[in-house]
Design a protein around this motif. Structure first.
Motif, PDB file in Angstrom:
ATOM      1  N   GLU A  80      80.818 -11.333  72.770  1.00 10.12           N
ATOM      2  CA  GLU A  80      79.154 -12.640  72.854  1.00 10.12           C
ATOM      3  C   GLU A  80      79.935 -13.095  74.164  1.00 10.12           C
ATOM      4  OE1 GLU A  80      76.261 -13.470  72.619  1.00 10.12           O
ATOM      5  OE2 GLU A  80      75.973 -11.123  71.692  1.00 10.12           O
ATOM      6  N   ILE A  81      81.243 -13.930  73.936  1.00  8.78           N
ATOM      7  CA  ILE A  81      81.691 -14.506  74.871  1.00  8.78           C
ATOM      8  C   ILE A  81      81.665 -14.129  76.545  1.00  8.78           C
ATOM      9  CG2 ILE A  81      84.040 -16.341  76.140  1.00  8.78           C
ATOM     10  CD1 ILE A  81      84.317 -16.823  72.820  1.00  8.78           C
ATOM     11  N   LEU A  82      82.124 -12.917  76.800  1.00  6.40           N
ATOM     12  CA  LEU A  82      82.455 -12.005  77.643  1.00  6.40           C
ATOM     13  C   LEU A  82      81.366 -12.294  78.751  1.00  6.40           C
ATOM     14  CD1 LEU A  82      85.100  -9.496  77.015  1.00  6.40           C
ATOM     15  CD2 LEU A  82      85.562 -11.889  77.967  1.00  6.40           C
ATOM     16  N   LYS A  83      79.857 -12.261  77.609  1.00  8.47           N
ATOM     17  CA  LYS A  83      78.784 -11.466  78.181  1.00  8.47           C
ATOM     18  C   LYS A  83      78.242 -12.908  78.810  1.00  8.47           C
ATOM     19  CE  LYS A  83      76.881  -8.011  74.530  1.00  8.47           C
ATOM     20  NZ  LYS A  83      75.877  -8.493  73.742  1.00  8.47           N
ATOM     21  N   VAL A  84      79.018 -14.008  78.546  1.00  7.29           N
ATOM     22  CA  VAL A  84      78.800 -15.750  79.268  1.00  7.29           C
ATOM     23  C   VAL A  84      78.333 -15.513  80.815  1.00  7.29           C
ATOM     24  CG1 VAL A  84      78.510 -18.753  78.736  1.00  7.29           C
ATOM     25  CG2 VAL A  84      78.173 -16.397  76.609  1.00  7.29           C
ATOM     26  N   ASP A  85      77.624 -15.818  81.821  1.00 11.22           N
ATOM     27  CA  ASP A  85      77.655 -16.629  82.819  1.00 11.22           C
ATOM     28  C   ASP A  85      78.386 -17.260  83.267  1.00 11.22           C
ATOM     29  OD1 ASP A  85      77.643 -16.522  85.367  1.00 11.22           O
ATOM     30  OD2 ASP A  85      75.139 -16.655  85.838  1.00 11.22           O
ATOM     31  N   PRO A  86      79.792 -17.617  83.637  1.00  9.13           N
ATOM     32  CA  PRO A  86      80.162 -19.198  84.064  1.00  9.13           C
ATOM     33  C   PRO A  86      79.348 -20.431  84.722  1.00  9.13           C
ATOM     34  CG  PRO A  86      81.872 -17.616  84.216  1.00  9.13           C
ATOM     35  CD  PRO A  86      80.500 -16.791  84.346  1.00  9.13           C
ATOM     36  N   LYS A  87      78.349 -19.248  85.415  1.00  5.94           N
ATOM     37  CA  LYS A  87      78.035 -20.416  86.557  1.00  5.94           C
ATOM     38  C   LYS A  87      76.111 -21.178  85.955  1.00  5.94           C
ATOM     39  CE  LYS A  87      79.248 -18.344  91.132  1.00  5.94           C
ATOM     40  NZ  LYS A  87      79.507 -17.274  91.888  1.00  5.94           N
ATOM     41  N   SER A  88      76.622 -20.986  84.912  1.00  2.00           N
ATOM     42  CA  SER A  88      74.984 -20.931  84.074  1.00  2.00           C
ATOM     43  C   SER A  88      75.416 -22.015  82.888  1.00  2.00           C
ATOM     44  CB  SER A  88      73.817 -19.806  84.073  1.00  2.00           C
ATOM     45  OG  SER A  88      75.322 -19.073  82.934  1.00  2.00           O
ATOM     46  N   VAL A  89      76.456 -22.107  82.610  1.00  2.00           N
ATOM     47  CA  VAL A  89      76.486 -22.913  81.399  1.00  2.00           C
ATOM     48  C   VAL A  89      77.693 -23.860  81.846  1.00  2.00           C
ATOM     49  CG1 VAL A  89      78.448 -21.472  80.625  1.00  2.00           C
ATOM     50  CG2 VAL A  89      76.972 -22.526  78.531  1.00  2.00           C
ATOM     51  N   ALA A  90      78.178 -24.599  80.946  1.00  2.00           N
ATOM     52  CA  ALA A  90      79.333 -25.521  81.016  1.00  2.00           C
ATOM     53  C   ALA A  90      80.393 -25.206  81.017  1.00  2.00           C
ATOM     54  CB  ALA A  90      78.528 -27.273  80.031  1.00  2.00           C
ATOM     55  N   GLY A  91      80.548 -24.671  79.745  1.00  3.86           N
ATOM     56  CA  GLY A  91      82.094 -24.215  79.444  1.00  3.86           C
ATOM     57  C   GLY A  91      81.833 -23.294  77.533  1.00  3.86           C
ATOM     58  N   LEU A  92      83.168 -23.398  77.675  1.00  2.00           N
ATOM     59  CA  LEU A  92      82.961 -23.219  75.756  1.00  2.00           C
ATOM     60  C   LEU A  92      83.624 -23.861  75.122  1.00  2.00           C
ATOM     61  CD1 LEU A  92      83.217 -20.643  74.059  1.00  2.00           C
ATOM     62  CD2 LEU A  92      85.857 -19.999  75.147  1.00  2.00           C
ATOM     63  N   LYS A  93      83.175 -23.829  73.780  1.00  2.44           N
ATOM     64  CA  LYS A  93      83.616 -25.110  73.054  1.00  2.44           C
ATOM     65  C   LYS A  93      84.342 -24.473  71.361  1.00  2.44           C
ATOM     66  CE  LYS A  93      83.959 -28.559  70.437  1.00  2.44           C
ATOM     67  NZ  LYS A  93      82.915 -29.852  70.024  1.00  2.44           N
ATOM     68  N   LEU A  94      85.519 -24.574  71.255  1.00  4.14           N
ATOM     69  CA  LEU A  94      86.396 -23.996  69.580  1.00  4.14           C
ATOM     70  C   LEU A  94      86.275 -25.133  69.227  1.00  4.14           C
ATOM     71  CD1 LEU A  94      89.197 -21.871  71.671  1.00  4.14           C
ATOM     72  CD2 LEU A  94      86.189 -21.295  70.915  1.00  4.14           C
ATOM     73  N   PHE A  95      86.423 -24.964  67.472  1.00  3.44           N
ATOM     74  CA  PHE A  95      86.683 -26.089  67.151  1.00  3.44           C
ATOM     75  C   PHE A  95      87.690 -25.891  66.233  1.00  3.44           C
ATOM     76  CE2 PHE A  95      82.007 -26.662  67.314  1.00  3.44           C
ATOM     77  CZ  PHE A  95      82.165 -28.245  67.132  1.00  3.44           C
ATOM     78  N   LEU A  96      89.490 -26.031  66.409  1.00  4.15           N
ATOM     79  CA  LEU A  96      90.394 -25.781  65.786  1.00  4.15           C
ATOM     80  C   LEU A  96      90.547 -26.290  64.750  1.00  4.15           C
ATOM     81  CD1 LEU A  96      92.235 -25.419  68.892  1.00  4.15           C
ATOM     82  CD2 LEU A  96      91.177 -23.632  68.282  1.00  4.15           C
TER      83      LEU A  96
END
Length: 448
Positions: free
Chosen positions: A136-152
């Motif tokens: 699903e992460i790889l489907k995201v258009d980087p131009k349309s969303v702020a970024g990726l959030k990971l909870f470590l």
């Protein structure tokens, strides 16, 4: 939409590290002209005399939890974005740990649709990473969303990413900014059990920064940074809370060229562990508010540019939820209405220049996330502007708190600075404590 031409006269304009006296002409959504003196060309131009006031770019808050969908008894996009506008925050980036979580493109688009209907402020969202959603992460258009959030560190549901192989794959596979919550879960679990064994569920709040310790933060942050260096990923560390962690960041290169960046939150700059005695669970956050020495070190790193951004981590809970024993009281608190006034209070106290506040709350989030035409007072940019009276004191009270949860950790504090006007995309949306009911919010776009 209210898109009349507006001329702001006699303003102290704060942008690009300078304060200049001048006029600003707004046409449509944009700043048309900035000059020493601009004359109204027709009677249709609305003239606003800003004599004695400061005009700042609208702040961009890169980390909020507005609780929609699924947790709307605490907050929602409409109520919290409204509070943000009153606080001079004109754009927000919201986190994925809602219910359901924003871990599929479908759920992400549902959030965008909801914000388009109800948000008072400009909006974007983080996409959430888990141990099993790389596809699903790889489907995201980087131009349309702020970024990726990971909870470590701790999160709700299955959003804790604790599989090292998965983590490395994510870091290798995306060009998006990866924003991370860094606390080592095993360290925290061990510390918590030791304190439960000693106190039961009613652990004194002063032990919160002992349980969610410096060690837990540093171990996680340093591991994430090591992985980013190994994979070449673009990493942003959210809510740095310890002095020790500040040694992990550099101020040797311009922000636009940094691969590893850092954020500090208002509560970690304002409170210390001495405040647990009076504030209790109201200042229970993850990561924890720590010592005065940590707070001093965070200020030092902020001012020397090792830390790049000031944000809120606005995360409301109801007062009933907060009024529980330690193990049952959730972490987080509401901040968007009071973050800029609190930082301006630090300006009055001589801790930080107003130009530096603008850099950390407006310019740098725009640079870091490549937000298009926002974060500055510049010709051709969207007219997201905040007018501030630096000498108009007010006290935070229950009856002027705008959050849906109805409380603030700043209750009782008096701020010298007052936000008098907020312009969003060229429209006046807030004026002297009242909203104009003009819906002017737009989805953030990114220059990538």
């Amino acid at each position: 939409m209210n898109l009349r031409t507006t001329l702001i006269k006699n303003a102290h304009i704060v942008t690009d590290g300078k304060i200049t006296k001048g006029d600003i002409l707004i046409e449509g959504n944009y700043i048309k002209e900035i000059n020493d003196s601009i004359s109204a060309k027709s009677a249709d131009v609305h003239v606003l005399d800003a004599e004695g006031k400061y005009v700042l770019p609208g702040a961009i808050d890169d980390q909020v939890h507005f609780r929609e969908p699924g947790l709307t008894h605490k907050a929602n996009i409409e109520t919290e974005s409204r509070a943000a506008i009153a606080g001079g925050i004109t754009s927000f980036i919201e986190m994925p740990n809602t219910n359901p979580q924003t871990t599929t493109v479908e759920k992400l688009e549902e959030k965008f649709s909801r914000a388009a209907e109800t948000s008072y402020a400009n909006y974007s969202f983080m996409f959430g990473g888990t141990n099993d959603n790389l596809e699903e992460i790889l489907k995201v258009d980087p131009k349309s969303v702020a970024g990726l959030k990971l909870f470590l560190g701790s999160s709700t549901g299955n959003m804790l990413v604790d599989d090292p192989k998965v983590l490395e794959n994510i870091f290798k596979s995306t060009d998006m900014v990866i924003s991370v919550h860094c606390e080592d879960e095993e360290t925290i679990k061990k510390n918590l059990q030791e304190h439960i064994d000693k106190f039961g569920d009613d652990i004194p709040l002063k032990y919160h920064p002992v349980i969610r310790s410096e060690e837990a933060c540093y171990l996680s942050s340093s591991t994430a940074i090591e992985l980013a260096k190994k994979t070449g990923a673009r990493l942003h560390i959210f809510h740095v809370s310890t002095g020790k962690e500040t040694s992990l960041f550099s101020n040797k290169i311009p922000l636009k060229d940094k691969k590893i960046t850092a954020e500090v939150c208002v509560h970690h700059l304002w409170f210390s562990d001495e405040d647990y005695e009076t504030k209790g669970t109201l200042i229970k956050w993850n990561p924890a508010v720590k010592s005065k020495e940590d707070r001093d070190a965070l200020w030092e790193a902020l001012l020397d540019d090792r830390i790049d951004v000031i944000a809120t981590d606005h995360a409301p809970h109801t007062i009933d939820e907060k009024n529980n024993v330690y193990t049952k009281a959730p972490s987080g608190g509401p901040l968007v209405q009071h973050a800029l006034p609190a930082m301006l209070e630090m300006f009055h106290k001589g801790k930080i220049k107003i130009e530096k506040i603008v850099e950390k709350m407006c310019h740098n989030p725009a640079i870091l996330f490549q937000v298009e035409k926002r974060g500055y007072v510049k010709e051709g940019y969207f007219a997201d502007l905040v007018l501030v009276d630096l000498n108009n004191p007010w006290t935070v009270k229950k009856d002027n708190v705008l959050y849906k949860c109805g409380w603030s950790p700043f209750e009782g504090a008096t701020f010298k600075s007052r936000i008098t006007h907020t312009f969003l995309n060229g429209s006046l949306v807030y004026h002297n404590g009242k909203f104009t009911d003009v819906k002017a919010a737009k989805r953030l776009t990114f220059d990538r």
